[in-house]
Design a protein around this motif. Structure first.
Motif, PDB file in Angstrom:
ATOM      1  N   ALA A 310       0.839  -1.204   0.000  1.00 14.01           N
ATOM      2  CA  ALA A 310       0.000   0.000   0.000  1.00 14.01           C
ATOM      3  C   ALA A 310       0.873   1.252   0.000  1.00 14.01           C
ATOM      4  CB  ALA A 310      -0.938  -0.012   1.210  1.00 14.01           C
ATOM      5  N   ALA A 311       1.942   1.230   0.798  1.00 15.73           N
ATOM      6  CA  ALA A 311       2.843   2.393   0.842  1.00 15.73           C
ATOM      7  C   ALA A 311       3.722   2.446  -0.403  1.00 15.73           C
ATOM      8  CB  ALA A 311       3.722   2.312   2.084  1.00 15.73           C
ATOM      9  N   ARG A 312       4.235   1.269  -0.777  1.00 14.01           N
ATOM     10  CA  ARG A 312       5.213   1.226  -1.865  1.00 14.01           C
ATOM     11  C   ARG A 312       4.604   1.692  -3.184  1.00 14.01           C
ATOM     12  NH1 ARG A 312      10.133  -0.702  -1.011  1.00 14.01           N
ATOM     13  NH2 ARG A 312       9.428  -1.593   0.963  1.00 14.01           N
ATOM     14  N   SER A 313       3.303   1.408  -3.385  1.00 13.01           N
ATOM     15  CA  SER A 313       2.732   1.798  -4.674  1.00 13.01           C
ATOM     16  C   SER A 313       2.635   3.326  -4.783  1.00 13.01           C
ATOM     17  CB  SER A 313       1.386   1.115  -4.898  1.00 13.01           C
ATOM     18  OG  SER A 313       0.460   1.599  -3.980  1.00 13.01           O
ATOM     19  N   VAL A 314       2.435   4.016  -3.666  1.00 13.77           N
ATOM     20  CA  VAL A 314       2.425   5.493  -3.704  1.00 13.77           C
ATOM     21  C   VAL A 314       3.811   6.012  -4.108  1.00 13.77           C
ATOM     22  CG1 VAL A 314       2.175   7.599  -2.307  1.00 13.77           C
ATOM     23  CG2 VAL A 314       0.633   5.648  -1.916  1.00 13.77           C
ATOM     24  N   ILE A 315       4.834   5.414  -3.514  1.00 13.16           N
ATOM     25  CA  ILE A 315       6.203   5.878  -3.763  1.00 13.16           C
ATOM     26  C   ILE A 315       6.650   5.504  -5.182  1.00 13.16           C
ATOM     27  CG2 ILE A 315       8.616   5.550  -3.001  1.00 13.16           C
ATOM     28  CD1 ILE A 315       7.466   5.491  -0.101  1.00 13.16           C
ATOM     29  N   LYS A 317       4.603   5.213  -7.762  1.00 12.53           N
ATOM     30  CA  LYS A 317       3.899   6.121  -8.691  1.00 12.53           C
ATOM     31  C   LYS A 317       4.639   7.442  -8.817  1.00 12.53           C
ATOM     32  CE  LYS A 317      -0.766   4.700  -8.557  1.00 12.53           C
ATOM     33  NZ  LYS A 317      -1.587   4.678  -7.353  1.00 12.53           N
ATOM     34  N   ALA A 318       5.284   7.852  -7.721  1.00 15.25           N
ATOM     35  CA  ALA A 318       6.030   9.119  -7.765  1.00 15.25           C
ATOM     36  C   ALA A 318       7.399   8.935  -8.418  1.00 15.25           C
ATOM     37  CB  ALA A 318       6.172   9.667  -6.349  1.00 15.25           C
ATOM     38  N   GLY A 319       7.688   7.705  -8.867  1.00 18.84           N
ATOM     39  CA  GLY A 319       8.961   7.449  -9.555  1.00 18.84           C
ATOM     40  C   GLY A 319      10.139   7.327  -8.596  1.00 18.84           C
ATOM     41  N   LEU A 320       9.853   6.990  -7.330  1.00 15.09           N
ATOM     42  CA  LEU A 320      10.935   6.980  -6.335  1.00 15.09           C
ATOM     43  C   LEU A 320      11.140   5.601  -5.708  1.00 15.09           C
ATOM     44  CD1 LEU A 320       9.987  10.378  -4.657  1.00 15.09           C
ATOM     45  CD2 LEU A 320      12.128   9.903  -5.871  1.00 15.09           C
ATOM     46  N   SER A 321      10.757   4.543  -6.437  1.00 23.57           N
ATOM     47  CA  SER A 321      10.785   3.220  -5.795  1.00 23.57           C
ATOM     48  C   SER A 321      12.170   2.842  -5.272  1.00 23.57           C
ATOM     49  CB  SER A 321      10.228   2.145  -6.716  1.00 23.57           C
ATOM     50  OG  SER A 321      10.779   2.285  -7.982  1.00 23.57           O
ATOM     51  N   ASP A 322      13.228   3.291  -5.974  1.00 27.98           N
ATOM     52  CA  ASP A 322      14.571   2.934  -5.494  1.00 27.98           C
ATOM     53  C   ASP A 322      14.972   3.681  -4.231  1.00 27.98           C
ATOM     54  OD1 ASP A 322      14.907   1.143  -7.489  1.00 27.98           O
ATOM     55  OD2 ASP A 322      16.005   2.510  -8.819  1.00 27.98           O
ATOM     56  N   ALA A 323      14.186   4.677  -3.868  1.00 29.67           N
ATOM     57  CA  ALA A 323      14.552   5.474  -2.693  1.00 29.67           C
ATOM     58  C   ALA A 323      13.933   4.931  -1.400  1.00 29.67           C
ATOM     59  CB  ALA A 323      14.112   6.938  -2.899  1.00 29.67           C
ATOM     60  N   TYR A 358      15.112   8.101   0.586  1.00 32.24           N
ATOM     61  CA  TYR A 358      16.470   8.528   0.893  1.00 32.24           C
ATOM     62  C   TYR A 358      17.170   8.870  -0.415  1.00 32.24           C
ATOM     63  CZ  TYR A 358      14.681   6.255   4.958  1.00 32.24           C
ATOM     64  OH  TYR A 358      13.847   5.912   5.994  1.00 32.24           O
ATOM     65  N   LEU A 359      17.543  10.150  -0.556  1.00 23.96           N
ATOM     66  CA  LEU A 359      18.143  10.639  -1.797  1.00 23.96           C
ATOM     67  C   LEU A 359      19.459  11.329  -1.459  1.00 23.96           C
ATOM     68  CD1 LEU A 359      14.799  12.179  -3.131  1.00 23.96           C
ATOM     69  CD2 LEU A 359      15.882  10.068  -3.977  1.00 23.96           C
TER      70      LEU A 359
END
Ligand code: GLY
Ligand code: MN
Ligand code: MN
Length: 398
Positions: A310-315, A317-323, A358-359
């Motif tokens: 549920a959380a990961r799909s939001v992240i 979608k924002a193109g930040l899955s590797d973060a 984390y970036l």
């Protein structure tokens, strides 16, 4: 406070669930620190409330025909020299039996013979302690059962590692009171310390201020506090906490109190200047939305992987899955990372929900962590009173 009779009830429940098999639980043999507290293993603490007896054991011998000897406590022999250094210990007496609720207490020199007799009778040895992963040493109970099995023909060793895990995963009302008190103390510490955050203040001062409140309110520090500003906020297990906060940075604060041995676990991310930049705000809102989706998914019957998705799909979608490089959370209890049962969430479980991104190339780390008690109808967020929305954070830092 957990009453002796609750500990006793836990032991009796475990004895029943062993269904005739012999079980052993140890306080641990890890060495005493030269200075500082020694802490018994949590499974032993869960069954006894005893935190200070190194090398102690509980033997479950369900088929003993003397009902008083079906659950026995074994304590290391007294050592008057060592006690001058490490603290005085009690003799075995009626008062110790009363205080611990154990009717049978022996010294550990009797343990090998009593385990052997118990296994000759029952022929079934139940491993209760989590199995270690090779090449580390086998877990303490398995090691002993293997030795006895070499000496007593016909002893069968069983995997019952889920018994204690399942019991510990669902908290009793008394345990929930302790966790909620730990959470209240932490919430009040964050509410006070949020006002000290500004450029020039050192990460260490934030740590000290939080931990002082925990102790003033009768709590303890649940785990190594993380105060990571700027790029330090992208280091998951940052420990230095020694850099001055700088204008324009975010600071990740992951710190919490324990109370009566039970942990809470909170993370918040604040803008050092008191205002998020528009880039920081945009990233922050993604993590906050991911957290709220995961919180919404937290109810009886849910699996951790579903909450994580549920959380990961939001992240994503924002193109930040590797973060988002860690998992969504963990159970909470006697351990900060408490036992993970192999069943879905149940009422009475307590979990953390802590998405993060984390970036390092942008010197931005963001994590938001709350503690949820799973209830019959869903959950109760016991740490939500620490400001979390952009608006609440900015207005409480003003
Ligand atoms: N404070 C450790 C964790 O959040 O898991
Ligand atoms: Mn944490
Ligand atoms: Mn956590």
């Amino acid at each position: 406070m957990i009453e002796p009779r609750e500990y006793r009830k836990r032991r009796e429940t475990l004895l029943r669930q062993l269904d005739g098999a012999v079980g052993l639980v140890f306080s641990g043999e890890h060495p005493l620190p030269r200075i500082g507290k020694w802490q018994a293993d949590e499974n032993f603490v869960y069954l006894t409330g005893i935190t200070r007896e190194r090398g102690a054991a509980i033997l479950f011998d369900p088929q003993n025909d003397n009902p008083r000897r079906r659950i026995s406590l074994f304590l290391k022999p007294l050592d008057t020299e060592a006690e001058r250094w490490d603290g005085y210990r009690e003799r075995i007496s009626e008062s110790l039996r009363q205080k611990t609720g154990f009717e049978s207490i022996y010294r550990t020199n009797h343990l090998p013979a009593m385990v052997t007799v118990a296994l000759r009778r029952s022929k079934r040895a139940a491993c209760l302690l989590p199995f270690s992963v090779y090449p580390s040493e086998p877990s303490a109970d398995l090691k002993i059962f293997q030795q006895v099995a070499q000496r007593v023909p016909g002893v069968r060793i069983e995997d019952q590692t889920q018994l204690l895990t399942t019991m510990r995963a669902v908290k009793s009302p008394a345990e929930l009171r302790l966790i909620e008190q730990a959470a209240r103390i932490t919430v009040s510490a964050y509410q006070q310390v949020i006002r000290h955050i500004r450029p020039g203040v050192n990460e260490s001062q934030i740590q000290l201020a939080l931990e002082t409140v925990y102790r003033q309110q009768g709590g303890d520090v649940a785990y190594g506090t993380i105060v990571g500003s700027g790029i330090n906020g992208t280091v998951l297990h940052y420990v230095d906490n020694d850099r001055p906060l700088e204008d324009g940075d975010l600071v990740v604060i992951d710190s919490a109190a324990s109370f009566g041995g039970y942990a809470s676990d909170i993370t918040r991310t604040f803008p050092v200047s008191g205002r998020f930049t528009s880039e920081q705000r945009e990233l922050y809102e993604i993590v906050l939305k991911a957290q709220s989706q995961a919180i919404k998914a937290s109810r009886p019957g849910a699996r951790f992987w579903e909450i994580d998705s549920a959380a990961r799909s939001v992240i994503e979608k924002a193109g930040l899955s590797d973060a988002f490089i860690h998992s969504i959370g963990h159970p909470l209890g006697l351990n900060v990372h408490d036992v993970v049962p192999d069943h879905p969430l149940k009422p009475g479980m307590v979990i953390t929900i802590e998405p993060g991104i984390y970036l390092p190339e942008r010197k931005v780390g963001i994590r938001i962590e709350d503690d949820l008690v799973i209830t019959r109808n869903g959950h109760r967020n016991i740490t939500q009173a620490v400001p979390k929305t952009v608006q609440d954070i900015e207005s409480s830092m003003r």
